[in-house]
Design a protein around this motif. Structure first.
Motif, PDB file in Angstrom:
ATOM      1  N   LYS B 255       0.837  -1.207   0.000  1.00 62.79           N
ATOM      2  CA  LYS B 255       0.000   0.000   0.000  1.00 62.79           C
ATOM      3  C   LYS B 255       0.872   1.256   0.000  1.00 62.79           C
ATOM      4  O   LYS B 255       2.004   1.235   0.486  1.00 62.79           O
ATOM      5  CB  LYS B 255      -0.868   0.024   1.260  1.00 62.79           C
ATOM      6  N   LEU B 256       0.324   2.342  -0.514  1.00 63.55           N
ATOM      7  CA  LEU B 256       1.040   3.608  -0.540  1.00 63.55           C
ATOM      8  C   LEU B 256       0.244   4.674   0.201  1.00 63.55           C
ATOM      9  O   LEU B 256      -0.962   4.790   0.009  1.00 63.55           O
ATOM     10  CB  LEU B 256       1.231   4.096  -1.984  1.00 63.55           C
ATOM     11  N   SER B 257       0.934   5.430   1.061  1.00 58.43           N
ATOM     12  CA  SER B 257       0.311   6.597   1.685  1.00 58.43           C
ATOM     13  C   SER B 257       0.855   7.831   1.001  1.00 58.43           C
ATOM     14  O   SER B 257       2.051   7.917   0.742  1.00 58.43           O
ATOM     15  CB  SER B 257       0.647   6.659   3.167  1.00 58.43           C
ATOM     16  N   THR B 258      -0.006   8.777   0.720  1.00 60.28           N
ATOM     17  CA  THR B 258       0.394   9.919  -0.100  1.00 60.28           C
ATOM     18  C   THR B 258       0.281  11.220   0.674  1.00 60.28           C
ATOM     19  O   THR B 258      -0.379  11.286   1.709  1.00 60.28           O
ATOM     20  CB  THR B 258      -0.521  10.012  -1.325  1.00 60.28           C
ATOM     21  N   ILE B 259       0.912  12.252   0.136  1.00 60.53           N
ATOM     22  CA  ILE B 259       0.796  13.591   0.735  1.00 60.53           C
ATOM     23  C   ILE B 259       0.612  14.605  -0.393  1.00 60.53           C
ATOM     24  O   ILE B 259       1.294  14.524  -1.415  1.00 60.53           O
ATOM     25  CB  ILE B 259       2.013  13.908   1.632  1.00 60.53           C
ATOM     26  N   ASP B 260      -0.329  15.533  -0.232  1.00 57.07           N
ATOM     27  CA  ASP B 260      -0.690  16.451  -1.303  1.00 57.07           C
ATOM     28  C   ASP B 260      -0.941  17.859  -0.815  1.00 57.07           C
ATOM     29  O   ASP B 260      -1.276  18.077   0.346  1.00 57.07           O
ATOM     30  CB  ASP B 260      -1.976  15.961  -1.979  1.00 57.07           C
ATOM     31  N   VAL B 261      -0.839  18.796  -1.763  1.00 56.19           N
ATOM     32  CA  VAL B 261      -1.232  20.181  -1.509  1.00 56.19           C
ATOM     33  C   VAL B 261      -2.677  20.327  -1.989  1.00 56.19           C
ATOM     34  O   VAL B 261      -3.038  19.827  -3.057  1.00 56.19           O
ATOM     35  CB  VAL B 261      -0.319  21.167  -2.281  1.00 56.19           C
ATOM     36  N   VAL B 262      -3.495  20.996  -1.176  1.00 62.54           N
ATOM     37  CA  VAL B 262      -4.917  21.118  -1.484  1.00 62.54           C
ATOM     38  C   VAL B 262      -5.172  22.329  -2.385  1.00 62.54           C
ATOM     39  O   VAL B 262      -4.637  23.413  -2.136  1.00 62.54           O
ATOM     40  CB  VAL B 262      -5.725  21.244  -0.173  1.00 62.54           C
ATOM     41  N   THR B 263      -5.964  22.127  -3.406  1.00 56.52           N
ATOM     42  CA  THR B 263      -6.342  23.225  -4.307  1.00 56.52           C
ATOM     43  C   THR B 263      -6.991  24.347  -3.496  1.00 56.52           C
ATOM     44  O   THR B 263      -7.816  24.084  -2.626  1.00 56.52           O
ATOM     45  CB  THR B 263      -7.386  22.718  -5.331  1.00 56.52           C
ATOM     46  N   GLY B 264      -6.585  25.580  -3.814  1.00 57.30           N
ATOM     47  CA  GLY B 264      -7.223  26.714  -3.132  1.00 57.30           C
ATOM     48  C   GLY B 264      -6.480  27.155  -1.886  1.00 57.30           C
ATOM     49  O   GLY B 264      -6.899  28.115  -1.244  1.00 57.30           O
ATOM     50  N   THR B 265      -5.364  26.469  -1.547  1.00 60.77           N
ATOM     51  CA  THR B 265      -4.591  26.911  -0.387  1.00 60.77           C
ATOM     52  C   THR B 265      -3.995  28.293  -0.660  1.00 60.77           C
ATOM     53  O   THR B 265      -3.658  28.616  -1.802  1.00 60.77           O
ATOM     54  CB  THR B 265      -3.451  25.918  -0.049  1.00 60.77           C
ATOM     55  N   LYS B 266      -3.871  29.090   0.424  1.00 57.09           N
ATOM     56  CA  LYS B 266      -3.281  30.420   0.259  1.00 57.09           C
ATOM     57  C   LYS B 266      -1.756  30.341   0.250  1.00 57.09           C
ATOM     58  O   LYS B 266      -1.083  31.310  -0.040  1.00 57.09           O
ATOM     59  CB  LYS B 266      -3.735  31.331   1.407  1.00 57.09           C
ATOM     60  N   HIS B 267      -1.230  29.190   0.643  1.00 61.27           N
ATOM     61  CA  HIS B 267       0.229  29.070   0.780  1.00 61.27           C
ATOM     62  C   HIS B 267       0.772  27.865   0.000  1.00 61.27           C
ATOM     63  O   HIS B 267       1.373  26.973   0.605  1.00 61.27           O
ATOM     64  CB  HIS B 267       0.613  28.926   2.257  1.00 61.27           C
ATOM     65  N   PRO B 268       0.597  27.845  -1.315  1.00 62.19           N
ATOM     66  CA  PRO B 268       1.033  26.648  -2.062  1.00 62.19           C
ATOM     67  C   PRO B 268       2.534  26.391  -1.937  1.00 62.19           C
ATOM     68  O   PRO B 268       2.960  25.250  -1.778  1.00 62.19           O
ATOM     69  CB  PRO B 268       0.634  26.957  -3.501  1.00 62.19           C
TER      70      PRO B 268
END
Lengths: 283, 349
Positions: B255-268
């Motif tokens: 299995k893979l656990s992922t990490i992402d930046v959320v669309t609409g963040t003020k601090h990409p």
């Protein structure tokens, strides 16, 4: 306009802010949820734009969904019945006693309400578990030779919910029984009524408003309760609230989740209206 | 000279003050909670905050709940800036347009990840490899004369009735149970009917939604076996609990656990910098040491090779991952609603 009418208008004005808050905090979400139920499901977390009754038809024509509603009501009736049977003697005692322990007893009755649902249920889990205290005691007393499944099933939910809601039933009944003049009972006994007749024909009919009030509160809270079925049902017991949560949180089918929520709300309102009418007719 | 020094000190303090002012950023990070969030904060978050002055606010929950929040917030402000998900719900979140593609110039550690950890479309990578298998109380199994589980189907052993736990369908691991059972019966992700019939005959004690709760039930002796993940199982083994974690002959699941930046963040940009920190070898090694999930940064390969005791607890390399069965995420997502429905009707009763 008479002075009293003017006073009534002024009191009405004072109630306006609360009515506005209720409309905003309850009315709007319910309206938006009802609206969601009347449109098609258009993918995860999307409600389509076609006005349709298909969600309601799906609910009404599938024995599985109807079964969840039946199970939810079964839970409600079982919990109300147990609360009534367990609560009535306690309420009668509390209403009639002059004991100095009355305050302590009252506190014990209310105690479950002072603990949050999560903590209360967490307390039940080890007590009711396979190797828990209750099973240990039952086996030590020779009442059973193997552990009984007391939790992670319907029984567990019944135990947890009854524990949580018994205070409501007792408090409702105590208030009503206190208002029954003890002289009426004395009169009945003087006229030759047996204790049983005195109870069934005098005390019980006079405590009907308390029974109906207690039934309304306990039943409606039970059929809408989520935490206890989720925690003590071992994710094996499906009631309307847990099913709605699953549809909205995991399947992301807002339209169908909203439909089930509206069905539950509509039936709860209908039952409340029926019970209130019954109680008005009775009094 | 003295005046110059004073001026320089003044300038320096002014610069520090303005940088501090400019960096008063708080990133809201949706993580898995419990011990996992603690270790991410210990080996990643605190280091990141010290280095950058950016604060981290953790929001705990299951990946499924994070996904639900993301979907519910569509068209509104993002509920958090960074989200830890699993491969399957990452795909659903990306499809719903809730995730941003990463800039490899900011997330420089992307270049050091194993190819299996990279996201082909440029979304967040896998930050760790983990696995699903069977955990069982070896001591109780021996006492009760129950043979060591060799197949997913061994959980149907009559002596295990009401003594084992399955994940609830709200848990990602439930899809592994469904696929594992299907494969043991000759099916697969797209052919699960027999699996649901078989699962319907199972008599688990309960269906768990929380690993901490399952752990407590193992400890209380209520649960003797469960379909569980490597990290939490090894956590108990390392504490001296007589648990064993095994892969069935049909194959454990990778299995893979992922990490992402959320669309609409003020601090990409800051969010990507944080992800870079999470993928950093130091953070990944600290994490693996605290809860044994496998790092995806290949720079750690020689370190893990030097510590076989640690490396045996997780899929430590792409080769180790390939020995496991990696379910087809698309099939899982395509079938998920149908599986929930079948689960409700056949399994949950």
């Amino acid at each position: 306009m008479g002075r009293f009418a003017a006073l009534r208008v002024r009191w009405g004005l004072l109630a306006l802010p609360v009515i506005a808050v209720l409309l905003l905090a309850f009315g709007m979400p319910i309206a938006s949820m009802t609206a969601n139920s009347l449109f098609n499901h258009a993918g995860p977390g999307r409600v389509g734009s076609n006005l349709t009754l298909v969600n309601y038809i799906n609910f009404a024509t599938d024995p599985y969904y109807l079964g969840i509603l039946v199970d939810t009501f079964a839970l409600g009736f079982v919990v109300v019945s147990i609360c009534t049977v367990l609560g009535y003697p306690v309420a009668y005692f509390l209403a009639r006693t002059h004991s100095r322990w009355r305050g302590v007893l009252m506190f014990l009755v209310i105690a479950p309400l002072l603990v949050s649902a999560v903590i209360r249920n967490l307390g039940w889990i080890p007590l009711l578990g396979t190797n828990g205290f209750v099973n240990w005691a039952l086996q030590a007393l020779g009442l059973t030779d193997r552990p009984i499944a007391l939790v992670n099933n319907f029984l567990g939910v019944v135990i947890g919910t009854t524990h949580a809601l018994l205070p409501f039933m007792i408090l409702m009944l105590t208030t009503v029984i206190q208002r029954i003049n003890p002289q009426i009972e004395e009169a009945a006994v003087n006229l030759g009524a047996t204790p049983w007749k005195n109870f069934t024909q005098v005390v019980l009919p006079l405590s009907m408003p308390g029974l109906i009030g207690g039934y309304l509160i306990v039943f409606t809270i039970t059929i809408s309760s989520y935490t206890t079925p989720a925690m003590l049902g071992g994710h094996r017991v499906t009631v309307m609230s847990t099913f709605v949560a699953q549809q909205i949180r995991f399947v992301l089918n807002y339209a169908f989740g909203a439909t089930c929520a509206v069905v539950l709300m509509a039936v709860a309102i209908a039952l409340t209206v029926m019970a209130t009418r019954q109680s008005e007719r009775g009094s | 000279m003295k005046r110059l020094l004073l001026a320089a000190a003044g300038l320096l303090s002014l610069t520090l003050a303005t940088t501090a002012g400019a960096q008063q950023v708080t990133l809201r990070v949706a993580c898995y909670g419990g011990l996992f969030t603690e270790s991410q904060q210990k080996f990643g978050g605190s280091l990141f905050s010290t280095r950058t002055g950016i604060k981290i606010e953790w929001i705990d929950g299951n990946p499924e709940d994070h996904l639900a929040k993301l979907i519910a917030s569509r068209g509104r402000a993002a509920p958090f800036d960074i989200v830890y998900l699993e491969e399957s719900n990452q795909a659903r979140a990306a499809e719903a347009g809730m995730l941003m593609k990463l800039d490899p110039k900011v997330v420089t550690n992307l270049a050091h990840l194993y190819p299996q950890a990279q996201n082909r479309e440029g979304y967040g990578p896998a930050m760790l490899f983990w696995s699903v298998g069977i955990s069982y109380n070896a001591k109780v199994f021996a006492e009760q004369g129950i043979p060591e589980p060799k197949s997913w189907l061994d959980l149907w052993h009559p002596k295990l009735e009401r003594r084992f736990a399955f994940p609830d369908i709200a848990q990602g691991t439930a899809t592994d149970l469904i696929i594992g059972t299907a494969r043991a019966l000759g099916g697969n992700e797209r052919n699960t009917d027999a699996a649901f019939d078989k699962l319907g005959q199972a008599k688990p004690l309960y269906f768990y939604t929380s690993s901490s709760d399952l752990r407590a039930k193992f400890r209380a002796g209520d649960v003797w076996a469960a379909v569980w993940n490597n990290g939490r199982s090894w956590g108990m083994i390392d504490e001296g609990f007589p648990l064993k974690f095994v892969y069935p002959t049909e194959g454990g699941h990778g299995k893979l656990s992922t990490i992402d930046v959320v669309t609409g963040t003020k601090h990409p940009k800051e969010a990507m910098m944080f992800i870079n920190q999470v993928l950093d070898p130091l953070t990944q090694l600290g994490q693996a040491n605290q809860i044994p999930y496998g790092p995806t940064n290949k720079l750690l390969a020689p370190v893990l090779a030097a510590y076989p005791d640690l490396a045996q607890k997780f899929p430590a390399s792409p080769e180790a991952l390939e020995k496991l069965y990696v379910p087809d995420v698309k099939a899982v997502n395509d079938n998920y609603s149908k599986w929930v429905d079948q689960w409700n009707r056949k399994v949950k009763k």
